[in-house]
Design an enzyme around this catalytic site. Sequence first.
Site, mmCIF file in Angstrom:
data_model
loop_
_atom_site.group_PDB
_atom_site.id
_atom_site.type_symbol
_atom_site.label_atom_id
_atom_site.label_comp_id
_atom_site.label_asym_id
_atom_site.label_seq_id
_atom_site.Cartn_x
_atom_site.Cartn_y
_atom_site.Cartn_z
ATOM 1 N N TYR A 39 -0.997 3.657 2.480
ATOM 2 C CA TYR A 39 -0.784 4.607 3.573
ATOM 3 C C TYR A 39 0.626 4.481 4.157
ATOM 4 O O TYR A 39 1.074 5.381 4.878
ATOM 5 C CB TYR A 39 -1.789 4.405 4.715
ATOM 6 C CG TYR A 39 -3.245 4.599 4.362
ATOM 7 C CD1 TYR A 39 -3.645 5.101 3.122
ATOM 8 C CD2 TYR A 39 -4.238 4.269 5.278
ATOM 9 C CE1 TYR A 39 -4.993 5.253 2.822
ATOM 10 C CE2 TYR A 39 -5.585 4.423 4.979
ATOM 11 C CZ TYR A 39 -5.960 4.908 3.748
ATOM 12 O OH TYR A 39 -7.293 5.059 3.452
ATOM 13 N N HIS A 97 -8.756 -1.279 -2.976
ATOM 14 C CA HIS A 97 -8.754 0.153 -2.645
ATOM 15 C C HIS A 97 -9.393 1.008 -3.746
ATOM 16 O O HIS A 97 -10.152 1.938 -3.452
ATOM 17 C CB HIS A 97 -7.311 0.612 -2.396
ATOM 18 C CG HIS A 97 -7.212 1.825 -1.542
ATOM 19 N ND1 HIS A 97 -6.121 2.112 -0.767
ATOM 20 C CD2 HIS A 97 -8.080 2.853 -1.326
ATOM 21 C CE1 HIS A 97 -6.314 3.244 -0.115
ATOM 22 N NE2 HIS A 97 -7.498 3.720 -0.443
#
Length: 266
Positions: A39, A97
């Site tokens: 991110y 992730h």
Amino acid sequence: MGIPTIGLGTYRLKGQEVIDSVSQALQLGYRHIDTAQIYENEAQVGKAIADNGIPRDELFITTKIWISNLAPRKLIPSLEESLNKLGLKQVDMTLIHWPSPDDKVPMEEYLPMLLEAREQGLTKKIGVSNFTIEHLGKAIDLVGAENIATNQVEIHPFLHNRKIAEFAREHGIQLTAYMPLAVGAVMKDPVLQAIGQAHGVTPAQVTLAWLMQLGYVVIPSSTKRGHQQDNLRAADLQLSQDDMAAIAALERNERIADPDFAPQWD
């Protein structure tokens, strides 16, 4: 501390926008903040945490290891870098992730490193994200279900992900629903609008209440104060069996997060 049932997602938020979003959420009473290496906002999330002065033991901070950091020699240094950006000595939860694309980095190599990161005190809990039944089953064999705090997957009224949900439930693994509002699509759905009107709430609140009643953790993302406040209040909404059945009928396998490196979904 268990995983707080509602958290703030920070996907797609950058710069001052993420600082403002996290700061506002903390002021409203959020204590669970979800970020990730990819991110590129960990430093800004850390700034918001530091500026708001909430006691550390009241917060639950999650980050996620990106696929380029799954190699054993990279995983722990990458988490240390995340901690440095966040300005924290320890996160509350670290997730893988995505499984390694095409399983190029074997799970046997990266999951033990995640355990090692926990042993070193870099993270309190460990878990996974976007794991299929096959991946989750293998992870359970490798490290034990008791060492997988959550599997974070896309779940919303138009994608129920029932197979993985059932498998996780059988093994006592908590699911965290990301993109729970289907990137705003729930607001336009007539069924959710009707249920919302009946309860005097928004379709977003209906959706989050539905997910929480099913036992999921939710991490909606929002920058608007009113929306953040509404999302937090969804925990107080009790839906009827008829409401739950009406939402169950909305399933249409509509997946939003499906990058080219995604695993073969169940």
